[in-house]
Scaffold this motif. Structure first.
Motif, PDB file in Angstrom:
ATOM      1  N   LYS A  66       0.823  -1.203   0.000  1.00 25.10           N
ATOM      2  CA  LYS A  66       0.000   0.000   0.000  1.00 25.10           C
ATOM      3  C   LYS A  66       0.858   1.253   0.000  1.00 25.10           C
ATOM      4  O   LYS A  66       0.611   2.205  -0.755  1.00 25.10           O
ATOM      5  N   ILE A 132      -6.625   7.267  -8.261  1.00 25.81           N
ATOM      6  CA  ILE A 132      -7.743   6.941  -7.360  1.00 25.81           C
ATOM      7  C   ILE A 132      -7.986   5.434  -7.332  1.00 25.81           C
ATOM      8  O   ILE A 132      -8.182   4.836  -6.259  1.00 25.81           O
ATOM      9  N   ASN A 135      -5.205   3.564  -5.293  1.00 29.25           N
ATOM     10  CA  ASN A 135      -5.123   3.806  -3.857  1.00 29.25           C
ATOM     11  C   ASN A 135      -6.437   3.616  -3.103  1.00 29.25           C
ATOM     12  O   ASN A 135      -6.417   3.620  -1.856  1.00 29.25           O
ATOM     13  N   THR A 136      -7.539   3.438  -3.809  1.00 29.49           N
ATOM     14  CA  THR A 136      -8.816   3.280  -3.102  1.00 29.49           C
ATOM     15  C   THR A 136      -9.654   2.096  -3.565  1.00 29.49           C
ATOM     16  O   THR A 136     -10.402   1.530  -2.771  1.00 29.49           O
ATOM     17  N   LEU A 137      -9.552   1.715  -4.833  1.00 26.13           N
ATOM     18  CA  LEU A 137     -10.468   0.708  -5.374  1.00 26.13           C
ATOM     19  C   LEU A 137      -9.833  -0.675  -5.538  1.00 26.13           C
ATOM     20  O   LEU A 137     -10.486  -1.684  -5.308  1.00 26.13           O
ATOM     21  N   GLU A 139      -7.842  -3.872  -4.699  1.00 27.45           N
ATOM     22  CA  GLU A 139      -7.429  -4.576  -3.485  1.00 27.45           C
ATOM     23  C   GLU A 139      -6.321  -5.597  -3.748  1.00 27.45           C
ATOM     24  O   GLU A 139      -5.494  -5.860  -2.878  1.00 27.45           O
ATOM     25  N   LYS A 144      -2.411  -3.976  -8.129  1.00 30.50           N
ATOM     26  CA  LYS A 144      -2.071  -2.645  -7.604  1.00 30.50           C
ATOM     27  C   LYS A 144      -0.643  -2.259  -7.995  1.00 30.50           C
ATOM     28  O   LYS A 144      -0.400  -1.137  -8.446  1.00 30.50           O
TER      29      LYS A 144
END
Length: 210
Positions: A66, A132, A135-137, A139, A144
């Motif tokens: 992350k 976006i 970093n947010t959608l 998983e 990623k």
């Protein structure tokens, strides 16, 4: 194929393709890109990349992934934001200068300018949406990381194309020469409005001081 048979898409792609090829003729531009932008500019990201525990079978540390993807995607978004301004606000004079050998018509110059501006804005929007999503959608750690790397590579491409006309990096500017040297490739203003935009004008030969 004659110029008048070229579509707006063809005109835009030819313009951007030329911008992609031209910098390779300038060693200074290439060295600056790879040493300053790639190596120095993203040194922290490379450091994280090396330090990360890569284990494709046992999985990754979610928190490390992350943090790594946030830094990587943020670096890419920042680079795109800083670079794309030159595309969004590209002037017709710049288009004419770079396509002087093509002998385009008036409407073709306008088409290139409009298309490049829209493409620059589109690149900024796509990069922001990608940031976006990363970093947010998204998983999945593998996806990623993959999207983050793609965003950074995309940012490098945008910087490469956008800074072709940078006066310090281009061949038209002699860094060690006298200041104020005129670029022989510059196109003189052809209308009164363009002359006015170029700077202050006037005659001070009769100006006297007591």
């Amino acid at each position: 194929m004659s110029n008048k048979s070229k579509s707006d898409w063809k005109l835009m792609f030819d313009f951007l393709k030329k911008r992609n090829r031209e910098p390779w003729k300038n060693p200074g531009y290439v060295f600056y890109f790879f040493i300053v932008i790639v190596l120095v500019g993203t040194f922290g990201v490379f450091k994280e990349l090396i330090e990360m525990h890569w284990c494709w079978t046992c999985g990754f540390d979610t928190e490390k992934v992350k943090s790594f993807c946030f830094n990587l995607s943020s670096t890419g978004l920042s680079l795109v934001t800083a670079s794309v301004i030159d595309l969004i606000f590209i002037s017709r004079k710049t288009v004419e200068k770079e396509t002087a050998s093509e002998k385009y018509k008036e409407q073709e110059f306008e088409s290139i300018k409009r298309s490049v501006r829209i493409s620059g804005l589109s690149c900024l929007i796509v990069s922001f949406v990608g940031w976006i999503m990363i970093n947010t959608l998204i998983e999945n750690n593998f996806i990623k990381i993959g999207f983050s790397i793609v965003l950074l590579l995309f940012a490098y491409l945008i910087w490469w194309i956008s800074n072709v006309q940078n006066k310090i990096l281009s061949d038209g500017f002699n860094l060690f020469g006298p200041l104020g040297k005129e670029d022989p490739n510059d196109i003189p203003p052809s209308t009164p409005s363009e002359k006015q935009d170029g700077g202050l004008n006037g005659n001070i030969s009769t100006f006297k001081t007591e």
